[in-house]
Design an enzyme around this catalytic site. Sequence first.
Site, PDB file in Angstrom:
ATOM      1  N   SER A 153      -9.902   4.582   1.014  1.00 28.63           N
ATOM      2  CA  SER A 153     -10.774   5.754   0.852  1.00 28.63           C
ATOM      3  C   SER A 153     -10.014   7.048   1.149  1.00 28.63           C
ATOM      4  O   SER A 153     -10.396   8.114   0.643  1.00 28.63           O
ATOM      5  CB  SER A 153     -12.041   5.641   1.698  1.00 28.63           C
ATOM      6  OG  SER A 153     -11.751   5.488   3.064  1.00 28.63           O
ATOM      7  N   GLY A 154      -8.989   6.991   1.978  1.00 29.54           N
ATOM      8  CA  GLY A 154      -8.021   8.084   2.098  1.00 29.54           C
ATOM      9  C   GLY A 154      -8.545   9.416   2.614  1.00 29.54           C
ATOM     10  O   GLY A 154      -7.961  10.447   2.297  1.00 29.54           O
ATOM     11  N   GLY A 155      -9.631   9.407   3.369  1.00 30.92           N
ATOM     12  CA  GLY A 155     -10.145  10.669   3.897  1.00 30.92           C
ATOM     13  C   GLY A 155     -11.232  11.294   3.030  1.00 30.92           C
ATOM     14  O   GLY A 155     -11.739  12.370   3.339  1.00 30.92           O
ATOM     15  N   ARG A 172     -12.211   4.287   6.766  1.00 31.41           N
ATOM     16  CA  ARG A 172     -13.131   5.388   7.096  1.00 31.41           C
ATOM     17  C   ARG A 172     -14.327   5.433   6.153  1.00 31.41           C
ATOM     18  O   ARG A 172     -15.437   5.733   6.573  1.00 31.41           O
ATOM     19  CB  ARG A 172     -12.374   6.721   7.052  1.00 31.41           C
ATOM     20  CG  ARG A 172     -11.441   6.916   8.219  1.00 31.41           C
ATOM     21  CD  ARG A 172     -10.443   8.010   7.954  1.00 31.41           C
ATOM     22  NE  ARG A 172      -9.451   7.628   6.966  1.00 31.41           N
ATOM     23  CZ  ARG A 172      -8.484   8.430   6.511  1.00 31.41           C
ATOM     24  NH1 ARG A 172      -8.409   9.668   6.953  1.00 31.41           N
ATOM     25  NH2 ARG A 172      -7.606   8.005   5.628  1.00 31.41           N
ATOM     26  N   LYS A 185      -2.693  -2.079  -2.917  1.00 25.94           N
ATOM     27  CA  LYS A 185      -3.723  -1.211  -2.327  1.00 25.94           C
ATOM     28  C   LYS A 185      -3.324   0.222  -2.640  1.00 25.94           C
ATOM     29  O   LYS A 185      -2.255   0.682  -2.246  1.00 25.94           O
ATOM     30  CB  LYS A 185      -3.820  -1.444  -0.818  1.00 25.94           C
ATOM     31  CG  LYS A 185      -4.870  -0.564  -0.146  1.00 25.94           C
ATOM     32  CD  LYS A 185      -5.329  -1.108   1.186  1.00 25.94           C
ATOM     33  CE  LYS A 185      -6.282  -0.147   1.858  1.00 25.94           C
ATOM     34  NZ  LYS A 185      -6.982  -0.715   2.999  1.00 25.94           N
ATOM     35  N   GLU A 203       0.826  -1.213   0.000  1.00 27.24           N
ATOM     36  CA  GLU A 203       0.000   0.000   0.000  1.00 27.24           C
ATOM     37  C   GLU A 203       0.857   1.258   0.000  1.00 27.24           C
ATOM     38  O   GLU A 203       1.263   1.748   1.054  1.00 27.24           O
ATOM     39  CB  GLU A 203      -0.930   0.011   1.230  1.00 27.24           C
ATOM     40  CG  GLU A 203      -1.841   1.231   1.268  1.00 27.24           C
ATOM     41  CD  GLU A 203      -2.708   1.293   2.516  1.00 27.24           C
ATOM     42  OE1 GLU A 203      -2.535   0.470   3.427  1.00 27.24           O
ATOM     43  OE2 GLU A 203      -3.554   2.188   2.579  1.00 27.24           O
TER      44      GLU A 203
HETATM   45  P1  13P Z   1      -8.979   4.546   4.633  1.00 28.20           P
HETATM   46  O1  13P Z   1      -9.973   3.861   3.743  1.00 28.20           O
HETATM   47  O2  13P Z   1      -9.591   5.197   5.828  1.00 28.20           O
HETATM   48  O3  13P Z   1      -8.034   5.417   3.875  1.00 28.20           O
HETATM   49  O4  13P Z   1      -8.065   3.402   5.265  1.00 28.20           O
HETATM   50  C1  13P Z   1      -7.636   2.380   4.463  1.00 28.20           C
HETATM   51  C2  13P Z   1      -6.364   1.858   4.979  1.00 28.20           C
HETATM   52  O5  13P Z   1      -6.176   0.668   5.080  1.00 28.20           O
HETATM   53  C3  13P Z   1      -5.300   2.811   5.309  1.00 28.20           C
HETATM   54  O6  13P Z   1      -4.108   2.127   5.546  1.00 28.20           O
END
Ligand code: 13P
Length: 335
Positions: A261-263, A296, A219, A177
């Site tokens: 989703s990244g915020g 999130r 990811k 990721e």
């Molecule tokens: P978010 O979807 O909140 O970005 O988190 C995914 C995740 O695994 C972050 O490492």
Amino acid sequence: MNNEQLYKTATLLLTESKGILAADQSINTMNKQLEGIGATPDPETRRLYRQLLFTTPGIEKYVTGIILYDATIRNHTDDGTAFVDFLIAKGIVPIIKVDKSTVPLDGFPGEVVTEGLDGLRERLDEYYKMGARAAKWRAVISIGDGLPTHDSIKLNCLLLARYARLCHEAGIVPIVEPEVLYEGAHDIARAAEVTTLTLKTLFAVLQQYRVDLKAVILKTSMVLSGNKNPKQSTPEEVAEATLKVLQDCVPSEVAGVVFLSGGQSPEQATANFNAIGKLEKANGKLPWKLAFSFSRGIEQPVQEAWKGKAENVPAAQKILVEVFERNCKADQGAL
Ligand code: 13P
């Protein structure tokens, strides 16, 4: 080494129309989220929250795997069943976050490097014995004035490659990721440029260190303008930019690509994922499977409905199912 078992796990994790739930918030992050809904930030409340998620009736219809934090993989339901055993009994693959988060990268102001390689072989062996069959390591790339540097991207990718090799030795599928952050005032073209550089560097390094890409899941962030840019990207723009970058950078052998989703708000993440699904349908099959792997983007409405109160568990679980259903439909571009 025979990687057949790894391919089977990767295929299972990428089952059509299902996703991966990222429930691997660190203790600090989870505590902040609990405080945000007025719940007590303590070990028991964190356990009750994960129990709420995992015991949601029918959860196995929507997720192939769940990413866990170290404290969670060691935890259990009210009746003493280990969470891992509970998930395995439902056919859900336990996935373990093995990185130890980021620290500032000395000499590179504004950039970070992910830690966690020390002792990783032993930790992976222990997690395998507990039942984990996949792992996650998150690297963080920021966009800003003069950022990111190619050197910090390279270092983070080298660590991802070493992590991936150790996972394969342990019989575990690595989720790699490299998150390009949504925070910033950059436009979508700059996000595309940085994500392209990051992914090209990542796959060059993975190949250089002879990582079997058929047993790797990427990811990634979606490609979109930064959260402080007044011109927010439309779902169609996000879909077009994201698929173009992935097609330019991700080798066809890679088992699959999942999105964080990244915020983004849950609605925005789902709308963008749906547009990606639609464009995929229109363009014809991609060489790899695509799926959601939000934290999130899925859990925010669940936490808001729960508020840490036992009487709200059924309502929160109902919302979780609704959010999963929307994202599983979005996977097909069917919203
Ligand atoms: P978010 O979807 O909140 O970005 O988190 C995914 C995740 O695994 C972050 O490492």
